[in-house]
Design a protein around this motif. Structure first.
Motif, PDB file in Angstrom:
ATOM      1  N   GLY A 156       1.032  -1.544  -0.240  1.00 44.81           N
ATOM      2  CA  GLY A 156       0.004  -0.390  -0.230  1.00 44.81           C
ATOM      3  C   GLY A 156       0.751   0.969   0.019  1.00 44.81           C
ATOM      4  N   LEU A 159       2.622   2.632  -4.311  1.00 45.18           N
ATOM      5  CA  LEU A 159       2.316   1.445  -4.788  1.00 45.18           C
ATOM      6  C   LEU A 159       2.401   2.317  -6.359  1.00 45.18           C
ATOM      7  N   GLN A 162       6.095   0.971  -6.543  1.00 45.13           N
ATOM      8  CA  GLN A 162       5.906  -0.983  -6.885  1.00 45.13           C
ATOM      9  C   GLN A 162       5.370  -1.542  -7.573  1.00 45.13           C
TER      10      GLN A 162
END
Length: 307
Positions: A156, A159, A162
């Motif tokens: 989370g 994000l 990622q």
């Protein structure tokens, strides 16, 4: 070197090259982290591809070779550049503005999984055996062990960064499969041609976005850029295209699992990023997965087929 010549090499030689490639690319995440401290991501990657392409072009000339001149080959070089450098390099450099180098290399270790899935469901250019499937799964387990609870705490957070690394990983999987297009060429040709194509694509973008002549990069960033371009790109690409010939796309992307603990360790040593003790358990799983995916099969393998 012909395929016949390279096939006579003992497997340990190719595995040693695989480990070297994993080390060179594992170090790239730390090089990038240091480089983007004072050099914007697009300019860093534009310079990376330009320097690396220049180094390889010099080697081509010293060997008395000539790059292909036909449009079709250079079109393929441009596609390979987008899949293997322009898009993934830039995404990872952008992501590392908010994502740790160690986490980036771990997320990028998913490359063999995407390569396996693309091969199994679509291209089917090489046997996706149950042993390779087992190697993918064991390597993935090892990667998950390395990620551990630290990765769970990052779910989370950051994000976008990622997801950018995951998208880069999918690009690498596609590049490993598309790289088979160049099987008839000396490995230095697609390595050089794709990097030159990448530089041609990225340099105008760098000029427009970053106005690089106005930048004042630190000495550390410049040294990181040189290491990134020469070792983690020029030399690494030579090894990469050779292994595409000898180990296949699935076997070559298996270095993504081996790259994970190496990249995490380098990030811990150079950047002070914490390396969890569970990484060594994960490393054993990863090595087992790499061996399953790369060692020559005994007898005729049973293929996994899409239904």
């Amino acid at each position: 070197m012909t395929m016949t010549q390279s096939s006579t090499r003992p497997p340990v030689f190719e595995l040693a090259l695989l480990a070297l490639l994993a080390t060179l690319w594992g170090a790239s995440y730390t090089f990038i982290k240091i480089g983007i401290e004072t050099i914007p991501p697009v300019t860093l990657i534009a310079a990376r591809t330009l320097i690396a392409g220049g180094v390889l072009l010099a080697i081509v000339r010293m060997r008395g070779l000539t790059l292909p001149r036909d449009r079709a080959t250079w079109r393929d070089f441009a596609v390979q550049a987008c899949l293997n450098s322009v898009v993934p390099f830039t995404l990872i450099a952008w992501a590392e503005q908010s994502v740790d180098a160690g986490l980036a290399v771990i997320l990028n270790a998913m490359t063999p999984v995407f390569t396996f899935l693309i091969t199994w469901l679509w291209s089917r250019h090489e046997a996706t055996t149950f042993r390779k499937f087992a190697g993918v799964m064991i390597g993935l387990v090892g990667t998950c062990i390395i990620v551990g609870t630290q990765a769970l705490t990052h779910v989370g957070r950051e994000l976008a960064g990622q997801l950018a690394v995951v998208l880069a990983t999918i690009c690498y999987a596609g590049a490993a499969i598309f790289g088979r297009t160049f099987k008839s060429l000396d490995p230095i040709m697609p390595a050089t041609g794709s990097l030159i194509s990448g530089a041609v694509i990225l340099l105008p973008v760098s000029v427009v976005l970053d106005r690089p002549w106005t930048l004042a990069p630190s000495e550390a960033s410049v040294l990181a850029l040189i290491g990134l371009a020469v070792f983690s790109t020029a030399i690494a690409f030579l090894i990469y295209f050779r292994l595409i010939h000898t180990l296949g796309s699935l076997g070559t992307t298996a270095q993504g699992y081996l790259r994970a603990p190496i990249g995490v360790a380098i990030g811990a040593a150079v950047l002070g990023e914490r390396l969890d003790s569970s990484a060594w358990i994960g490393l054993l799983c990863i090595l087992a997965g790499v061996l399953l995916m790369t060692l020559p099969p005994q007898g005729r393998p049973a293929d996994i087929r899409a239904t």
